[in-house]
Design a protein around this motif. Structure first.
Motif, mmCIF file in Angstrom:
data_model
loop_
_atom_site.group_PDB
_atom_site.id
_atom_site.type_symbol
_atom_site.label_atom_id
_atom_site.label_comp_id
_atom_site.label_asym_id
_atom_site.label_seq_id
_atom_site.Cartn_x
_atom_site.Cartn_y
_atom_site.Cartn_z
ATOM 1 N N ARG A 38 37.707 40.984 42.338
ATOM 2 C CA ARG A 38 38.569 39.982 41.713
ATOM 3 C C ARG A 38 37.778 38.718 41.416
ATOM 4 O O ARG A 38 36.791 38.417 42.078
ATOM 5 N N VAL A 93 41.947 37.553 38.457
ATOM 6 C CA VAL A 93 41.880 38.749 37.628
ATOM 7 C C VAL A 93 41.261 39.845 38.488
ATOM 8 O O VAL A 93 40.195 39.642 39.071
ATOM 9 N N GLY A 116 40.258 44.426 33.500
ATOM 10 C CA GLY A 116 40.904 43.512 34.433
ATOM 11 C C GLY A 116 42.390 43.350 34.187
ATOM 12 O O GLY A 116 42.876 43.541 33.073
ATOM 13 N N GLN A 118 45.613 40.585 35.394
ATOM 14 C CA GLN A 118 45.875 39.281 36.017
ATOM 15 C C GLN A 118 46.949 39.406 37.089
ATOM 16 O O GLN A 118 48.021 39.983 36.850
#
Length: 123
Positions: A38, A93, A116, A118
């Motif tokens: 992340r 993300v 990715g 969110q």
């Protein structure tokens, strides 16, 4: 070549749960260790959780241990990240990554990355 597509991100409140999914293309999914990373706003990307090819070995960053669970369904070519007790520090993300014949916490060890998804946790 492996393509990874993450899904399941969104806006949640502190204390809520969320499950991320990562669907992988290809027919050799079990040859890949999988990881979740992340990137929080203003920070570098960091390791979150990893799992080996057959799903028997898992490992976590200290910051998520006991709250997050990584798993995989090799029949569906999918890896999951179950996230519980979310807090604002989990806002980031989230990226799925594949490591051919390996595993680990280092970004450089991973060969393929998703775009990715969110995750935003409101306090």
């Amino acid at each position: 070549q492996v393509q990874l597509v993450e899904s399941g991100g969104g806006l949640v409140q502190a204390g809520d749960s969320l499950r991320l999914s990562c669907a992988a293309s290809g027919r050799t999914f079990t040859s890949y260790g999988m990881g979740w990373f992340r990137r929080a706003p203003g920070k570098e990307r960091e390791f979150v959780a990893g799992i080996n090819g057959i799903g028997r070995s898992t490992y976590y960053a200290d910051s998520v241990k006991g709250r997050f669970t990584i798993s995989r369904d090799n029949a569906k070519n999918t890896v999951y990240l179950q996230m519980n007790s979310l807090n604002s520090e989990d806002t980031a993300v989230y990226y799925c990554a594949a490591n051919y014949l390996g595993a680990g916490r280092a970004e450089y060890a991973y060969d393929y990355w998703g775009q990715g998804t969110q995750v935003t946790v409101s306090s």
